[in-house]
Write a protein that holds these residues in place. Structure first.
Motif, short mmCIF file in Angstrom:
data_model
loop_
_atom_site.label_atom_id
_atom_site.label_comp_id
_atom_site.label_asym_id
_atom_site.label_seq_id
_atom_site.Cartn_x
_atom_site.Cartn_y
_atom_site.Cartn_z
N GLU A 13 0.85 -1.19 0.00
CA GLU A 13 0.00 0.00 0.00
C GLU A 13 0.89 1.23 0.00
N PRO A 14 0.35 2.37 -0.44
CA PRO A 14 1.17 3.58 -0.41
C PRO A 14 1.45 4.03 1.03
N ALA A 15 2.62 4.56 1.26
CA ALA A 15 2.93 5.15 2.56
C ALA A 15 2.01 6.35 2.78
N THR A 16 1.78 6.69 4.03
CA THR A 16 0.86 7.78 4.35
C THR A 16 1.19 9.04 3.57
N GLN A 17 2.45 9.45 3.56
CA GLN A 17 2.84 10.69 2.89
C GLN A 17 2.75 10.59 1.37
N SER A 18 2.57 9.37 0.84
CA SER A 18 2.46 9.17 -0.61
C SER A 18 1.02 9.07 -1.09
N ILE A 19 0.05 9.08 -0.18
CA ILE A 19 -1.35 9.02 -0.59
C ILE A 19 -1.69 10.34 -1.30
N ARG A 20 -2.20 10.22 -2.51
CA ARG A 20 -2.47 11.40 -3.34
C ARG A 20 -3.97 11.67 -3.39
N LEU A 21 -4.33 12.92 -3.23
CA LEU A 21 -5.74 13.30 -3.19
C LEU A 21 -6.46 12.91 -4.48
N GLY A 31 -4.80 4.08 -1.31
CA GLY A 31 -4.42 4.34 0.08
C GLY A 31 -5.59 4.45 1.03
N LEU A 32 -6.78 4.08 0.58
CA LEU A 32 -7.97 4.19 1.42
C LEU A 32 -8.14 3.03 2.40
N ILE A 33 -7.73 1.84 1.99
CA ILE A 33 -7.90 0.69 2.87
C ILE A 33 -6.58 -0.04 3.06
N ARG A 34 -6.53 -0.78 4.13
CA ARG A 34 -5.42 -1.71 4.40
C ARG A 34 -6.01 -3.10 4.28
N THR A 44 -7.94 4.82 8.69
CA THR A 44 -8.50 5.99 9.34
C THR A 44 -7.42 6.97 9.82
N ASP A 45 -6.47 6.49 10.59
CA ASP A 45 -5.44 7.38 11.13
C ASP A 45 -4.63 8.03 10.02
N ALA A 80 -4.70 12.04 9.08
CA ALA A 80 -3.45 12.81 9.14
C ALA A 80 -3.17 13.51 7.81
N ARG A 81 -3.45 12.82 6.71
CA ARG A 81 -3.12 13.34 5.39
C ARG A 81 -4.17 14.34 4.89
N PHE A 82 -5.46 14.01 5.09
CA PHE A 82 -6.55 14.84 4.58
C PHE A 82 -7.62 15.03 5.67
N PRO A 83 -7.36 15.90 6.64
CA PRO A 83 -8.33 16.11 7.73
C PRO A 83 -9.71 16.48 7.18
#
Length: 122
Positions: free
Chosen positions: A25-33, A86-89, A103-104, A108-111
């Protein structure tokens, strides 16, 4: 604590130690809107995320938990798209994959994004 994070048991109790490793899965900082919006633009995927956020009773669920009348190959495609965005694990348990919302990471990425998903009315 936001409404979304407080409704998901994993956020309250934490992850058990005995879980299989998550699938790639993409790393948190790599999740793209734009990837998140692209995945959520499909109504079935948006429904999957909303149901996981609102109705989830345990840590993660198989695609059969949703009760969709769709071929397994179609559901596999939709869950793969949600994971790639990056929406699900997802974790592999024998022959089945179980899913939960990240969720976390998403908060963190898109409040506020998950609150919009929860408020969505089909």
């Amino acid at each position: 604590m936001s409404r979304v994070s407080s409704t998901f048991p994993a956020d309250v109790f934490g992850e058990p130690d005995f879980l299989p490793e998550p699938l790639p899965e993409p790393a948190t900082q790599s999740i793209r809107l734009e990837a998140v919006f692209g995945a959520l633009a499909e109504p079935l995927r948006l429904t999957i995320i909303q149901r996981l956020l609102l109705e989830s009773e345990s840590f993660d669920h198989t695609c059969g938990w949703f009760g969709f009348d769709r071929p397994k190959s179609s559901l596999t495609h939709h869950f793969k798209a949600l994971r790639a965005a990056g929406l699900i694990r997802q974790r592999q348990y024998g022959l089945e994959r179980r899913s939960r919302v990240r969720t976390d990471d998403l908060n963190a990425r898109f409040p506020g994004l998950l609150e919009l998903v929860v408020a969505w009315t089909p």
